[in-house]
Design a protein around this motif. Structure first.
Motif, mmCIF file in Angstrom:
data_model
loop_
_atom_site.group_PDB
_atom_site.id
_atom_site.type_symbol
_atom_site.label_atom_id
_atom_site.label_comp_id
_atom_site.label_asym_id
_atom_site.label_seq_id
_atom_site.Cartn_x
_atom_site.Cartn_y
_atom_site.Cartn_z
ATOM 1 N N GLU A 60 30.121 98.943 62.416
ATOM 2 C CA GLU A 60 31.656 99.841 61.095
ATOM 3 C C GLU A 60 33.015 99.131 62.459
ATOM 4 N N ARG A 61 34.160 99.452 61.919
ATOM 5 C CA ARG A 61 35.451 98.663 63.187
ATOM 6 C C ARG A 61 35.441 99.297 63.876
ATOM 7 N N PRO A 62 36.379 98.934 65.368
ATOM 8 C CA PRO A 62 36.259 99.355 66.412
ATOM 9 C C PRO A 62 37.546 100.764 66.228
ATOM 10 N N LEU A 63 37.220 101.833 65.748
ATOM 11 C CA LEU A 63 37.591 103.059 66.186
ATOM 12 C C LEU A 63 38.737 103.207 67.489
ATOM 13 N N PRO A 64 39.895 104.067 67.747
ATOM 14 C CA PRO A 64 40.432 104.907 68.093
ATOM 15 C C PRO A 64 39.847 105.550 69.031
ATOM 16 N N HIS A 106 22.881 109.142 59.325
ATOM 17 C CA HIS A 106 22.185 108.715 57.793
ATOM 18 C C HIS A 106 22.789 107.279 58.091
ATOM 19 N N ARG A 107 22.369 106.887 57.037
ATOM 20 C CA ARG A 107 21.527 105.292 57.142
ATOM 21 C C ARG A 107 23.390 104.129 56.883
ATOM 22 N N LEU A 108 22.933 103.211 58.263
ATOM 23 C CA LEU A 108 24.299 102.508 58.145
ATOM 24 C C LEU A 108 24.403 101.377 57.747
ATOM 25 N N HIS A 109 25.162 101.030 57.830
ATOM 26 C CA HIS A 109 25.916 99.481 56.791
ATOM 27 C C HIS A 109 26.125 98.391 57.384
ATOM 28 N N TYR A 110 25.205 97.756 58.122
ATOM 29 C CA TYR A 110 25.276 96.156 58.716
ATOM 30 C C TYR A 110 26.259 95.472 58.012
ATOM 31 N N PRO A 111 27.323 94.829 58.217
ATOM 32 C CA PRO A 111 27.852 94.089 56.822
ATOM 33 C C PRO A 111 27.749 92.430 57.946
#
Length: 120
Positions: A60-64, A106-111
């Motif tokens: 996932e994108r960088p999050l603050p 939960h299942r993770l998404h790997y783009p």
């Protein structure tokens, strides 16, 4: 979402910082401690798994960061048959940080991961 090139740059900087500092700062949380037991690995093995991360492990994108300035990067990896949620942070003034390393809720998404054996 970050580009694959941005993920590669983050991982290179994180691993370079880890090599320079010589140690990994891990958030002392019950979930992280229990995670090692649940997965069946040692602290040293956790660090080896983090050192072996690639852009394909990005989730996932960088999050603050919710508590301190800066961004956190989310990764996932299958370790000892368990999908593991990994949250990393790199700062300019401190050791590289591992904020989370525990079984995924939960299942993770790997783009950037190609399909393998029916999994992403």
């Amino acid at each position: 979402m970050a580009t694959q090139r941005e993920v590669v740059r983050f991982l290179e900087a994180f691993k370079r910082s880890l090599a320079e500092v010589g140690w990994l700062w891990v958030l002392n949380r019950e979930r992280n401690r229990d995670g090692l037991i649940a997965i069946g690995i040692t602290k040293k093995q956790r660090e080896e798994e983090i050192r072996s991360l690639s852009s394909e492990d990005y989730c996932e994108r960088p999050l603050p960061d919710e508590t301190r300035p800066g961004d956190v990067w989310l990764f996932g990896k299958h370790v000892e048959g368990t999908e593991v949620y990994i949250k990393l942070k790199l700062t300019k003034t401190e050791a590289p940080k591992c904020l989370s390393f525990h079984p995924a809720e939960h299942r993770l998404h790997y783009p950037f991961r190609k399909m393998k054996e029916g999994r992403t």
